[in-house]
Design an enzyme around this catalytic site. Structure first.
Site: not given
Ligand SMILES: N[C@H](CCC[C@H](N)C(=O)O)C(=O)O
Length: 257
Positions: A74, A198
């Site tokens: 993340c 994200c």
């Molecule tokens: N939900 C994403 C992980 C968190 C990604 C996001 N919150 C970031 O800041 O990179 C996954 O399972 O691939």
């Protein structure tokens, strides 16, 4: 009943429950508890849970959970973990920490965290779309306007399509603002909904633009704020990738579970 002390952090609107778990008291196997903490009605409410733990080889280890209990890298959560580790006085303004995809370095500069992402040496073009893994898998689709799409319906249809239904994929919708600026909206795997930003998605979005023209930096205008991604491209491979943006504490609390 048990009492869990936590802090709430957010990085451009991507928000996380942060727990100092160096004493190993939090039960990482209790995925229903993870989901409960993320619940915005019956729990604390967050896009994920992040545990800070001891590391034998780095300053600390961050362990990230999506609300559904799945794990991945993340990017925004890593930036929040670095800021939280500084608050806990585990680090000062520079660090090397362990995440699910290995060690990352980062630097704090005021409110901003500069997070070094791992090199990206491969990607896939699917028609005019891209599939790029920046520590978590990202489907990239360019659209005329991000204001006229339904990121949840359209994101879900890609995420649950035959190719991605088993392992999932994050889906990013991009609108070109100018040569090095993108508007972005993201449907996140494991959240199974839209997040306000994200980090790994912004990184993948920036690299997708870098595949189309000679660039070293891209500005990402997410729903929750601004992120910047710097990178070096040589022979179609990306290195020196930095995800740069704010990470802030919101509140602290205790919850009875
Ligand atoms: N939900 C994403 C992980 C968190 C990604 C996001 N919150 C970031 O800041 O990179 C996954 O399972 O691939």
């Amino acid at each position: 009943m048990a009492t869990i002390s936590f802090y709430k952090y957010q990085g451009t609107g991507n928000d996380f429950v942060m727990i100092d778990n160096r004493d190993q008291r939090f039960d990482k196997s209790n995925l229903s508890l993870i989901s409960h903490l993320c619940d915005r009605r019956f729990g604390i409410g967050a896009d994920g849970v992040i545990l800070i733990e001891e590391s034998a080889s780095s300053d600390f280890e961050m362990i990230y959970f999506n609300p559904d209990g799945s794990q991945s890298l993340c990017g925004n959560g890593s930036r929040c973990a670095v800021m939280f580790a500084c608050f806990l006085q585990i680090i000062e303004d520079e660090t090397a920490f362990m995440a699910i995809d290995g060690e990352h370095t980062a630097r704090i500069d005021g409110d901003l965290v500069h997070l070094k992402m791992h090199d990206v040496e491969s990607y896939e073009e699917i028609g005019e779309d891209y599939l790029i893994d920046t520590g978590s898998p990202h489907y990239i689709k360019y659209v005329e306007s991000i204001d006229t799409i339904d990121p949840i319906a359209e994101g879900r249809s890609i995420r649950y399509s035959e190719r991605f239904s088993e392992k999932g994929v994050n889906v990013n919708f991009l609108e070109k603002v100018n040569t090095n600026t993108l508007n972005i909206r993201t449907y996140e795997r494991g959240v199974e909904g839209e997040t306000l930003s994200c980090g790994t998605g912004c990184t993948a979005a920036a690299l997708s633009l870098g595949l189309q023209q000679e660039l070293a930096s891209v500005n990402l205008q997410a729903q929750g704020g601004l992120l910047r991604v710097d990178f070096k491209k040589e022979n179609g491979r990306f290195s020196n990738i930095y995800l740069i943006g704010p990470a802030k504490a919101v509140f602290q609390g205790q919850i009875e579970v």
